[in-house]
Design an enzyme around this catalytic site. Sequence first.
Site: not given
Lengths: 327, 327
Positions: B245, B274, B292
């Site tokens: 993360r 993000e 991601h």
Amino acid sequence: MAVEIPADELPQVLVLAPPADFSSLESQFPNRFHFLKPWFSKLPLLQFLTSYAQSAPALLVSPGDRLAVSSNILDCLPSLKLVVTISAGVDHLDLPELRRCGVAIAYAGNLFSEDVADMAVGLLIDVLRKVSAGDRFVRKGLWPTKGNPPLGLKLSGKRIGIVGLGKIGSEVAKRLEGFGCKLSYNSRTKKPIVSYSYYSNVYELATNCEAIIICCGLTKETRHMINREVMLALGKDGVMVNVGRGAIIDEKEMIQCLIEGEIGGVGLDVFENEPEIPEQLFTLDNVVLSPHVAVTTKESMEGLVKLATDNLEALFANKPLVSPFVD
Amino acid sequence: MAVEIPADELPQVLVLAPPADFSSLESQFPNRFHFLKPWFSKLPLLQFLTSYAQSAPALLVSPGDRLAVSSNILDCLPSLKLVVTISAGVDHLDLPELRRCGVAIAYAGNLFSEDVADMAVGLLIDVLRKVSAGDRFVRKGLWPTKGNPPLGLKLSGKRIGIVGLGKIGSEVAKRLEGFGCKLSYNSRTKKPIVSYSYYSNVYELATNCEAIIICCGLTKETRHMINREVMLALGKDGVMVNVGRGAIIDEKEMIQCLIEGEIGGVGLDVFENEPEIPEQLFTLDNVVLSPHVAVTTKESMEGLVKLATDNLEALFANKPLVSPFVD
């Protein structure tokens, strides 16, 4: 304190054309050779050779030279005993002519195999998982506005075909085993000690695989071996990686197949006419373009200088070459 | 011929906010659930829940929701028995509150582990070997004019540290063994069955490694765990990959270290805020930015729909969950 030997008394090594980074390369060679550098002379090359290189026993070449080592050059070098090429490929050398002249060849051998295999896997992951395309997407600022980019394809467990199971191909296979890939290969002959499935031609290999990795050398037989039929056999989700030589793929047909969506994507470290690249490739998102760097890392360049030095010193000491190329 | 059951008679599944591709996702679910979709209602969320979701036993969430599943929402859902999150991470869920309310959690479990590990290795090769940077170099037409791009670093044989040796970290390690890497790891406790070197803190790990791969989850303990000291310990040629993360790395300090050349490069699939990304990262060439997508492949998305369906069906059939999250 070491005594510096005057350059004129050092063994002569002719460098045909400067490797891209010869000045930095030269600085790493020990004070052991007298390099003859025709590109600093006003004389035309052949005249330089006739004037200054008559007694040079060794020639250092790189595949980027664009000067094939062929008869017109060899005829000017009567004392030549050894060509050291700082490459794993030898397609820039006129092998029959060198054999005829009794000139030995030392090459990079397996020095680059690990680096090339690493890059092949990197390009494979990049094409399948759209790493470079994702990086472009983010850098263009599209993520917040466009949301998720197109989905990639999974690597783990895929059926991967290796074209040319020499040292590099074997290193690629070893790495892909860690990803749980199902491996098969094509090569001139079946390898008795290998458990991967063997296909005697690339068409059959492509038919049975989701991706192929081209690791072989360029020969008359392999030129344009990856033609339209092979690409159609690979299929719309099929992916190709090329770390061999550009001309193994029929590049025009490849571009057509990419544009028509007949293959899924390609990762290329080599091109037919590099460093010139067909501009159509620049417009495609399912293509990863790498400037022939699979062999070049900080570590491999250091190893290369050492290997070239060791081969030259072996010649001058009348010892066996460290990495002779045997045809 | 199958008889279609009216939607009102199907078991209710509340979807808090649409996953980015929910319409395509929904179309893949069998005709088995009645999805409640508050984003189509003019009512504010909590009012929608109070009006329509009182009897909903299941909630489907994705980590992109930006709506934490916390007490204000849970208070409106008295019948809730299960939260199905289509993610391997659970940091968007208020675990103590869910426990207090007796709500079970099903998550993606190990479904993504292979894909994430593939991507981690891809990002590592990309940063070390400058794959995306090379692709940019070629696409800008620089190869013929600028010659060779900067040298990359070798992966094979490198000392790699894995931060978090769970399922994903173990899959990364398995892959890197094929590259001959020397592996070590950091985790809360030493794993008795693993032969890799163990370091009880990331600073020691970074000190002894040339690259680290962050595979752990985000917790109070891991937030900003990769701070300036850890990056300085990794060193000027050191490389980081993050598939955990974003907030595990102190992003501001990381950018400073990158600009100052205190670390060699980073490959990031996750970011602190993000999809917003600090624009300074866009200007750096030793950075690979991925939106991601480590978890998302065509194959994993198909597997995810199946897993979510199986968990929901298990709930409605009073059977054990297929992939329960156990805190």
